[in-house]
Design an enzyme around this catalytic site. Sequence first.
Site, PDB file in Angstrom:
ATOM      1  N   THR A 116       3.678   2.176   5.784  1.00  0.00           N
ATOM      2  CA  THR A 116       4.640   3.275   5.617  1.00  0.00           C
ATOM      3  C   THR A 116       4.106   4.586   6.147  1.00  0.00           C
ATOM      4  OG1 THR A 116       5.708   2.242   3.714  1.00  0.00           O
ATOM      5  CG2 THR A 116       5.911   4.622   3.884  1.00  0.00           C
ATOM      6  N   THR A 169       1.035  -0.019   1.480  1.00  0.00           N
ATOM      7  CA  THR A 169       0.618  -0.025   0.078  1.00  0.00           C
ATOM      8  C   THR A 169       0.913  -1.334  -0.651  1.00  0.00           C
ATOM      9  OG1 THR A 169       2.727   0.953  -0.635  1.00  0.00           O
ATOM     10  CG2 THR A 169       0.914   2.475  -0.118  1.00  0.00           C
ATOM     11  N   ASP A 170       1.726  -2.214  -0.086  1.00  0.00           N
ATOM     12  CA  ASP A 170       2.144  -3.408  -0.823  1.00  0.00           C
ATOM     13  C   ASP A 170       0.972  -4.289  -1.238  1.00  0.00           C
ATOM     14  OD1 ASP A 170       4.769  -2.688  -0.764  1.00  0.00           O
ATOM     15  OD2 ASP A 170       5.366  -4.081   0.814  1.00  0.00           O
TER      16      ASP A 170
END
Length: 328
Positions: free
Chosen positions: A11, A91-92
């Site tokens: 992201t 970030t997942d």
Amino acid sequence: MSVALFTLGGTIAMAGHGPGRDGGTVVARLSGADLMAAVPRLAGVGVPLEVRDIEAVPSARLTFARILDLVRRASDAVRDGALGIVVTQGTDTLEETAFLADLLWPHDEPFVMTGAMRNPTLAGPDGPANLLAAAHVAAAPQARGLGALVVMNDEIHAARWVRKAHSTSTGAFTSPNAGPIGFVHEGRVGVHGGVPRRAPVEVDAAALARVRVGLHTVVLDDDPSMMNAEGCDGFVVAGFGVGHVPASFAPVLGDLAQRVPVVLASRTGAGPVLRDTYGAAGSETDLQRRGLINAGMLDPYKARVLLRVMLAAGAGRDGVAAAFAERG
């Protein structure tokens, strides 16, 4: 002297639009130089950032092999004189990749990972602030010897404890069992805690590729036939509460533990698996008596990372149990 910046996409690096309705969806396009250009105060870090772009991919596509390669590249940068490392990624999977890097990282120089919850096309993107804070931490003498760290929202988290606890909030990253170990304010890095450093685990990509570790999260009225451990070299079961499963699971898990290391974790996200409080069939005491290994304070995702790394390093059941006793 410099800080080495490795970019993996995610992201934080998304800009522009791909096909779709209403302008489409954001896609990863920003390079490390682009990210730095959006943070004019990086000059205040006091040392330059040297960009080393890696293939930009969503974090769901990261693998153990990619992180192993990243750690090797970062080690080369340290040997070339880097004061610290900053890694940007999605970030997942950040809580898992950070812990994996922490198990492998052999240096005192900080290995700092960060990302963003809001992409640059949205109002108030958090990527630039997170990158700036991460750079300050990577260059800070007080961050030395702390292993892999996650810096988000001006908080410094130890890789062992950090979790992504919200799908969209800029405050998504927390450490439920310990809290942040430090903060960044006005470019000043304050550290008030840490995790004792352990010797790094040495593994190679080929060994990691050969190891398969399964994970099953127990749910209400679950059926042990839904637990698929076929072909696994190790297995993690995420039990209820302090480490409980339905009684019907106990003999199945016990039989499996006679063949491969089976680790018992808690699905709750915080707190330990107990050792000798409850004694009914399917309790933590019963499962350990049947050969399951206690994950301690590690959540199921980090337990899976540690188990796979230890198996790839050639550890048998006793070695795995010792690793969880030391790091769990």
